[in-house]
Design a protein around this motif. Structure first.
Motif, short mmCIF file in Angstrom:
data_model
loop_
_atom_site.label_atom_id
_atom_site.label_comp_id
_atom_site.label_asym_id
_atom_site.label_seq_id
_atom_site.Cartn_x
_atom_site.Cartn_y
_atom_site.Cartn_z
N SER A 1 0.69 -1.31 -0.10
CA SER A 1 0.02 -0.06 -0.16
C SER A 1 0.83 1.43 -0.04
O SER A 1 0.06 2.47 -0.04
N THR B 1 0.99 3.40 5.68
CA THR B 1 0.06 3.23 6.92
C THR B 1 0.79 2.90 8.05
O THR B 1 1.69 2.10 8.07
N LYS B 2 0.20 2.90 9.17
CA LYS B 2 0.61 2.57 10.54
C LYS B 2 0.84 1.18 10.71
O LYS B 2 1.82 0.83 11.53
N ASN C 1 -3.57 7.82 10.57
CA ASN C 1 -3.69 6.49 10.21
C ASN C 1 -2.41 6.26 9.33
O ASN C 1 -2.09 5.15 8.89
N ALA C 2 -1.43 7.14 9.22
CA ALA C 2 -0.35 6.82 8.46
C ALA C 2 0.96 7.74 8.86
O ALA C 2 0.67 8.80 9.50
#
Length: 871
Positions: A466, A482-483, A501-502
């Protein structure tokens, strides 16, 4: 100023130099206005008024507009009588630390509009200066949108008034001394509605004006322009140039010559004649539609429309020049296929005069250059067709046409077909025009591919499917993870931003690429702007060629338009010669026949000369067509001198030097003149300035005063026009004073004509035909009934008319205006009615001695004058 910010100090300093203008102060993508300017602009333009330093004692009102949409706002301010000073940033903010330098680059006034909503395509936008000398009036006017710069001198204020109406300037310059004040007073009615600027008297000084003009045109004297002798005119021209240099701070080099304008070359039309004949606008609403120009204008270019207006305003007097125009119109009329092909080609040509002016002044955008290119691309086709014509005027046009292929080719190679309006955002220059620009574009275009490759490479290397490589204007290029995948991030990734979230990262490789790509994009915009300016400057160097070609196309457009009108409206080629006869067979009014298509126009003949038919007395009722007939003679004569075909079966026009008209009635309250004073002033102008070469139209002389005074004045004017050899002009004289018909008995060159009518059951039928002889009645009461006058008033008028026609006095000495009813006889002591007193034996004796059956109208008037003296 001390307490203001550096930017406000800069604003106030610039504003102090332009106190009478609204200052558009450039701040980034906006023009800002402050203080009083903001208050005025917000009211006129409907803008929201806000302020700096809110809730402080030194609160400053302000408002603003986007700079890229300023034209409409400027237009509205100009329309409301304001000036606008355009203040630009003259340094690149990205290259300057601290305050950006700003300067006013142009002042926009009504007479100095370059583009936008204030310009009418087929009308000039003149700035005009007037200067009163000792015995002459100097006039100079300029249209900076076309490069026209003219100078002339007038012998008196009347001629100056006529020229002012003809040029119809939006803005007028006068000196601020006594002479300027006198001009302002004398010309107040025609200056009304125009912006008038008063300049210091020293600006109009002749020596200064000559030096200024000579320096500007780089000449040692003005003889080469043919205007060195126009001393007063040069004073006005110097004032015009001074004003331009103070307001147009860019290049005005497209003003290439000072053109003398001599009234000796043209048929003279005074202000009253221009108004009464409705040459370019109507009396009713001032619009073009319904005027002679409205009917004649079939031009397809803005340049041609302006040229036709000039031809109508200044008809020729040289028979050879008129013949040359007629010959060209005739050939274009006969060669209909070529005419239509030329008109179709011209129809796609933009306003080359105004485009070249914008290029020369550095205000042309990329879209202007594209419009110029598309116009020039039509020139080879036009040139090929025109080369086949034989008429001298058309051959001259062909010789003056420069197809400018090199200019069209340059613009075509450099500028894209659909460039943006904004010049500093890129997208102007074609690929292949500049090698350095092309190289930078390759770098910029490859950016997307490079990003995609890097993204795929990093996904494979890290195993993060991703992972994304993205860009925004705030953070530049970055890698977003992303985390849930942070554990897989390589050590060389440098954290740049944390999201919910990232996380976003940067790498040395990505940073290096960012610097390269962003630098390329900035350089692309800068290089494109520089290249555009270079191209515009190269086009500007061809300004003289562009102006000459535009002038030739304008003449061609007018010739084709006149030919098209002649063909479609069934006009005939007139014969214009040095004789004095005006002979028109089946003449028609060019406007009336077009605006009333549902009613068949009745044509009429006329013959005027200086030997047998010099003065035609025309009688007949109102609404019968006297005024239409006389105006059509004047308009046909004028059209012939323009070089146009005319609405008639045949026409021979002996050359005319001036057309005079005295028509209608109007007050001039601004100068304290009554209706009758205006009438007498216009009549005096005619009697003092007409020559045997003139054409005079007199529609009702002496109607603004008493009957006896009016008849006397009309009679004396007619005699003067006949008897005075200095005048002896060809004259059409319409009147309701039937007494003037007697002139034909005593004056050999006076002829009587009337408008034929028929009576049927107390109705009057207008036949619209001019026939020999004088009218027996005026039919005013019948016309009053047609106008809707109440029946009771109409019947009473008939009764009064019968009494007047049967005799003014009753046997008892009472006025027969009274109804047949008993009323007390007036006392002899009554001064108002003493004329009717039966005790006045001397008056009764005189009246009884008069044999009214053998009296001429003039003898009757003389007797009545004697009776007045006795009273």
């Amino acid at each position: 100023m001390a307490g203001n910010t550096p930017m406000m100090r800069q604003y106030l300093e610039i504003k102090s130099r332009y106190p009478d203008a609204i200052l558009f102060f450039r701040l980034g993508d906006f023009y800002e206005m402050f203080m009083d300017d903001a208050v005025v602009a917000s009211r006129v333009l409907g803008l929201t008024l806000t302020s700096r330093n809110k809730n402080a004692e030194d609160e400053v009102p302000l408002c603003g507009i986007p700079y890229h949409s300023s034209q409409g706002y400027v237009a509205r301010l100009i329309e409301n009588g304001y000036k606008v000073a355009i203040c630009e940033q003259v340094e690149d903010p990205r290259e300057v630390k601290g305050l950006v330098k700003r300067e006013v680059v142009r002042v926009v006034t009504p007479g100095l509009v370059l583009d936008g909503f204030n310009l009418q395509p087929k009308e000039n936008n003149f700035l005009l200066a007037l200067h009163k000398g000792d015995d002459q009036m100097g006039i100079s006017c300029v249209d900076i949108t076309t490069g026209e710069f003219r100078v002339l001198q007038c012998r008196d204020m009347d001629q100056a008034r006529s020229e002012l109406l003809s040029f119809d300037p939006r803005e007028v310059l006068l000196d601020d001394g006594d002479r300027g004040e006198q001009v302002l007073s004398d010309l107040a009615p025609v200056l009304d509605g125009r912006l008038v600027n008063r300049l210091p008297e020293w600006i109009f000084e002749e020596d200064r004006a000559r030096r200024l003009l000579q320096d500007f045109f780089s000449v040692s004297n003005l003889s080469g322009f043919g205007c060195d002798h126009l001393d007063t005119g040069i004073c006005a021209a110097g004032a015009v140039l001074h004003y331009l240099q103070q307001t147009q701070l860019g290049d005005i080099g497209h003003l290439r010559a000072l053109t003398p304008h001599s009234s000796n070359q043209y048929l003279v039309l005074d202000a009253a004649t221009r108004r009464n004949l409705e040459l370019t606008s109507t009396l009713q609403d001032g619009r073009k539609k319904g005027s002679l120009l409205g009917v004649m204008d079939r031009t397809v270019t803005a340049m041609g429309g302006r040229k036709l207006r000039h031809w109508i305003s200044y008809p020729l007097t040289d028979c050879a020049a008129i013949w040359a125009r007629l010959e060209a119109v005739d050939e274009a009329r006969l060669r209909s296929d070529e005419r239509e092909r030329l008109r179709m080609a011209l129809d796609g040509i933009y306003d080359l005069e105004r485009l070249s002016a914008k290029v020369a002044m550095g205000s042309a955008g990329a879209k202007d250059l594209v419009a110029l290119r598309t116009s020039l691309e039509r020139l080879p086709q036009i040139n090929d067709i025109v080369q086949g014509f034989e008429a001298p005027v058309l051959k001259e046009v062909a010789g003056d046409l420069d197809v400018l292929e090199d200019v069209a080719e340059l613009i075509g190679r450099a500028i894209v077909d659909d460039p943006p309006f904004v010049l500093r955002e890129g997208g102007l220059i074609r690929d292949g025009f500049d090698a350095d620009l092309d190289e930078l574009r390759v770098i910029s275009r490859e950016g997307k591919g490079w990003i995609a490759r890097m993204e795929q490479q990093e996904r494979e290397r890290t195993g993060i499917g991703s992972l994304k490589v993205r860009f925004n204007k705030v953070f530049g290029y970055y890698i977003e993870v992303t985390k849930s995948h942070l554990s897989r991030v390589p050590e060389e990734y440098q954290r740049k931003q944390t999201l919910v979230n990232a996380e976003r990262f940067i790498t040395p490789e990505l940073k290096e690429y960012e610097n390269k790509v962003l630098g390329a994009e900035e350089r692309i915009v800068s290089i494109e702007y520089d290249l555009f300016q270079e191209v515009r400057q190269q086009v500007a160097l061809q300004g003289a060629r562009l102006q000459n070609t535009a002038e030739a196309l304008a003449r061609l457009d007018v010739i084709l338009a006149l030919a098209d009108l002649a063909h479609e409206a069934d006009y005939v080629r007139p014969v214009v010669d040095d004789g004095t006869a005006i002979e028109i067979e089946d003449g028609r009014h060019p406007v009336v026949e077009r605006v009333s298509p549902g009613e068949r126009f009745v044509p009429n003949d006329v013959r005027l000369d200086t030997e047998d038919d010099q003065l035609l007395i025309i009688t007949g009722p109102n609404m019968a067509g006297k005024s239409t007939f006389m105006r059509q003679v004047a308009l046909i004569t004028l059209m012939a001198h323009v070089g146009s075909f005319v609405p008639a079966r045949s026409a021979r026009i002996g050359r005319v030097d001036r057309i005079f008209t005295r028509v209608g009635a109007s007050d001039n309250l601004a100068s304290g003149q009554s209706t009758f004073m205006v009438e007498m002033t216009e009549t005096a102008n005619i009697l003092n300035n007409a020559t045997p070469r003139s054409l005079i139209i007199l529609d009702e002389i002496g109607r603004g005063t008493s009957t006896f005074d009016g008849v006397s004045i009309a009679w004396a004017v007619a005699e003067f026009l006949h008897d005075n050899k200095r005048v002896a002009a060809r004259t059409l004289f319409a009147t309701h004073y039937h007494e003037l018909a007697e002139l034909a008995v005593t004056r050999e060159r006076v002829k009587n004509y009337n408008v034929a009518v028929r009576e049927w059951n107390d109705e009057v039928i207008f036949l619209r035909k001019i026939v020999k002889g004088s009218a027996g009645h005026s039919y005013g009461i019948q016309v009053a009934r047609l106008a809707g006058i109440p029946a009771a008033v109409v019947e009473r008028a008939k009764e009064i008319l019968r009494n007047l026609e049967s005799g003014e006095f009753s046997d008892e000495g009472q006025p027969r205006l009274a109804r047949e009813r008993k009323r007390s006889r007036p006392q002899a002591s009554s001064p108002q009615l003493s004329l009717f007193s039966s005790g006045d034996q001397e008056l009764r004796r005189r009246l009884e001695e008069v044999d009214v059956t053998v009296l001429t109208p003039l003898e009757a008037l003389n007797i009545l004058d004697d009776l007045k003296k006795m009273l």
